[in-house]
Design an enzyme around this catalytic site. Structure first.
Site, PDB file in Angstrom:
ATOM      1  N   GLY A  47      23.606  -8.853  26.921  1.00  0.00           N
ATOM      2  CA  GLY A  47      22.997  -8.198  25.770  1.00  0.00           C
ATOM      3  C   GLY A  47      21.490  -8.323  25.688  1.00  0.00           C
ATOM      4  N   HIS A  48      20.862  -8.981  26.650  1.00  0.00           N
ATOM      5  CA  HIS A  48      19.403  -9.246  26.573  1.00  0.00           C
ATOM      6  C   HIS A  48      18.743  -8.934  27.895  1.00  0.00           C
ATOM      7  CE1 HIS A  48      15.652 -11.511  25.800  1.00  0.00           C
ATOM      8  NE2 HIS A  48      15.958 -11.360  24.535  1.00  0.00           N
ATOM      9  N   PHE A  49      18.480  -7.874  28.286  1.00  0.00           N
ATOM     10  CA  PHE A  49      18.783  -6.559  27.740  1.00  0.00           C
ATOM     11  C   PHE A  49      19.596  -5.836  28.794  1.00  0.00           C
ATOM     12  CE2 PHE A  49      14.646  -7.905  26.055  1.00  0.00           C
ATOM     13  CZ  PHE A  49      14.907  -7.900  24.702  1.00  0.00           C
ATOM     14  N   VAL A  54      16.264  -9.989  30.840  1.00  0.00           N
ATOM     15  CA  VAL A  54      15.198 -10.970  30.666  1.00  0.00           C
ATOM     16  C   VAL A  54      15.817 -12.200  30.003  1.00  0.00           C
ATOM     17  CG1 VAL A  54      13.003 -11.468  29.504  1.00  0.00           C
ATOM     18  CG2 VAL A  54      13.439  -9.175  30.388  1.00  0.00           C
TER      19      VAL A  54
END
EC number: 4.2.1.59
Length: 145
Positions: A47-49, A54
Protein backbone atom coordinates in the site's frame (compact mmCIF):
# COMPACT_ATOMS: atom_id res chain seq x y z
CA UNK A 1 28.23 -9.68 14.76
CA UNK A 2 24.72 -10.95 15.54
CA UNK A 3 22.53 -12.96 13.17
CA UNK A 4 18.73 -12.90 13.06
CA UNK A 5 18.30 -15.63 15.70
CA UNK A 6 20.60 -13.78 18.11
CA UNK A 7 18.71 -10.54 17.48
CA UNK A 8 15.40 -12.31 18.20
CA UNK A 9 16.84 -13.57 21.50
CA UNK A 10 17.41 -9.93 22.54
CA UNK A 11 14.37 -8.01 21.23
CA UNK A 12 10.78 -9.32 20.98
CA UNK A 13 9.98 -8.05 17.46
CA UNK A 14 8.98 -10.62 14.85
CA UNK A 15 7.90 -10.65 11.20
CA UNK A 16 6.52 -8.46 9.76
CA UNK A 17 7.76 -5.93 12.31
CA UNK A 18 11.34 -7.10 12.84
CA UNK A 19 13.24 -4.55 10.75
CA UNK A 20 16.85 -5.57 11.42
CA UNK A 21 18.49 -8.50 9.59
CA UNK A 22 21.95 -8.42 11.13
CA UNK A 23 24.01 -6.51 13.67
CA UNK A 24 27.48 -5.81 12.25
CA UNK A 25 29.00 -4.00 15.25
CA UNK A 26 27.98 -3.64 18.87
CA UNK A 27 29.32 -1.97 21.98
CA UNK A 28 26.84 -2.96 24.68
CA UNK A 29 25.01 0.05 26.05
CA UNK A 30 26.91 2.44 23.77
CA UNK A 31 26.34 1.86 20.06
CA UNK A 32 25.36 -0.63 17.39
CA UNK A 33 25.39 -0.87 13.60
CA UNK A 34 22.85 -3.05 11.82
CA UNK A 35 21.52 -3.73 8.35
CA UNK A 36 18.08 -4.18 6.85
CA UNK A 37 17.87 -5.70 3.39
CA UNK A 38 14.80 -4.12 1.84
CA UNK A 39 13.01 -6.74 -0.26
CA UNK A 40 10.38 -6.15 -2.93
CA UNK A 41 8.24 -8.57 -0.87
CA UNK A 42 7.98 -6.30 2.19
CA UNK A 43 4.33 -6.16 3.30
CA UNK A 44 4.31 -2.35 3.53
CA UNK A 45 4.99 -2.00 -0.21
CA UNK A 46 1.50 -3.35 -0.95
CA UNK A 47 0.00 0.00 0.00
CA UNK A 48 3.00 2.38 0.10
CA UNK A 49 2.79 2.90 -2.84
CA UNK A 50 1.43 0.26 -5.25
CA UNK A 51 2.89 1.84 -8.39
CA UNK A 52 5.95 3.40 -6.71
CA UNK A 53 7.16 1.38 -3.71
CA UNK A 54 8.90 3.49 -1.04
CA UNK A 55 9.74 2.35 2.50
CA UNK A 56 7.73 4.48 4.95
CA UNK A 57 9.96 6.89 6.84
CA UNK A 58 8.45 5.89 10.17
CA UNK A 59 9.65 2.32 9.56
CA UNK A 60 13.19 3.55 8.91
CA UNK A 61 13.02 5.27 12.31
CA UNK A 62 11.61 2.08 13.85
CA UNK A 63 14.50 0.09 12.35
CA UNK A 64 16.93 2.54 13.98
CA UNK A 65 15.06 2.17 17.28
CA UNK A 66 15.38 -1.62 17.06
CA UNK A 67 19.14 -1.36 16.52
CA UNK A 68 19.34 0.94 19.55
CA UNK A 69 17.26 -1.53 21.55
CA UNK A 70 19.73 -4.30 20.71
CA UNK A 71 22.60 -2.11 21.95
CA UNK A 72 20.84 -1.44 25.27
CA UNK A 73 19.26 -4.86 25.87
CA UNK A 74 22.48 -6.77 25.16
CA UNK A 75 23.91 -5.34 28.40
CA UNK A 76 23.83 -7.94 31.17
CA UNK A 77 21.75 -5.79 33.55
CA UNK A 78 19.11 -5.12 30.85
CA UNK A 79 18.65 -8.67 29.55
CA UNK A 80 15.03 -9.78 29.49
CA UNK A 81 13.71 -6.22 29.62
CA UNK A 82 11.87 -4.29 26.91
CA UNK A 83 12.87 -1.02 25.27
CA UNK A 84 9.91 1.27 24.68
CA UNK A 85 10.08 4.01 22.04
CA UNK A 86 9.11 7.26 23.82
CA UNK A 87 9.93 10.08 21.41
CA UNK A 88 11.65 11.47 18.34
CA UNK A 89 13.54 14.75 17.95
CA UNK A 90 15.18 16.39 14.95
CA UNK A 91 14.08 13.75 12.45
CA UNK A 92 14.90 14.38 8.80
CA UNK A 93 14.50 12.18 5.73
CA UNK A 94 16.93 12.88 2.91
CA UNK A 95 16.44 10.07 0.38
CA UNK A 96 13.83 7.46 -0.51
CA UNK A 97 14.42 3.79 0.31
CA UNK A 98 13.23 1.37 -2.36
CA UNK A 99 13.15 -2.39 -2.95
CA UNK A 100 16.66 -3.79 -3.35
CA UNK A 101 18.28 -1.21 -1.08
CA UNK A 102 20.35 -2.21 1.93
CA UNK A 103 19.85 0.13 4.87
CA UNK A 104 22.84 0.64 7.14
CA UNK A 105 21.52 1.61 10.56
CA UNK A 106 23.87 3.25 13.07
CA UNK A 107 22.78 4.20 16.57
CA UNK A 108 24.89 5.80 19.28
CA UNK A 109 23.46 6.08 22.79
CA UNK A 110 24.14 9.70 23.71
CA UNK A 111 22.41 9.69 27.09
CA UNK A 112 21.27 6.98 29.48
CA UNK A 113 20.22 7.67 33.05
CA UNK A 114 18.43 4.88 34.85
CA UNK A 115 15.81 3.41 32.53
CA UNK A 116 15.54 6.53 30.33
CA UNK A 117 17.82 7.37 27.42
CA UNK A 118 18.39 8.95 24.05
CA UNK A 119 20.12 7.71 20.92
CA UNK A 120 21.37 9.41 17.77
CA UNK A 121 20.40 7.41 14.69
CA UNK A 122 21.74 7.62 11.15
CA UNK A 123 20.46 5.51 8.25
CA UNK A 124 22.32 5.31 4.94
CA UNK A 125 22.05 3.46 1.63
CA UNK A 126 25.26 3.04 -0.37
CA UNK A 127 26.92 5.67 1.83
CA UNK A 128 24.22 8.27 1.16
CA UNK A 129 22.28 9.73 4.07
CA UNK A 130 18.66 8.56 4.17
CA UNK A 131 17.55 9.60 7.65
CA UNK A 132 18.97 11.12 10.80
CA UNK A 133 17.12 11.44 14.08
CA UNK A 134 17.29 11.39 17.85
CA UNK A 135 15.29 8.61 19.51
CA UNK A 136 14.15 8.58 23.13
CA UNK A 137 13.50 5.33 24.95
CA UNK A 138 12.53 3.87 28.30
CA UNK A 139 13.53 0.43 29.52
CA UNK A 140 10.81 -1.55 31.27
CA UNK A 141 10.03 -4.98 32.57
CA UNK A 142 7.63 -7.43 30.99
CA UNK A 143 4.27 -7.48 32.74
CA UNK A 144 1.42 -9.92 32.32
CA UNK A 145 -1.26 -7.40 33.34
Amino acid sequence: MLDIQQIQAIIPHRYPFLLVDRILEIEEGKRAVGIKNVSANESFFVGHFPEYPVMPGVLIVEALAQVGAVAMLKKEENRGRLAFFTGIDNCRFKKQVKPGDQLRLEVEIIRAKGPIGKGKGVATVDGELVCETEIMFALGDKKND
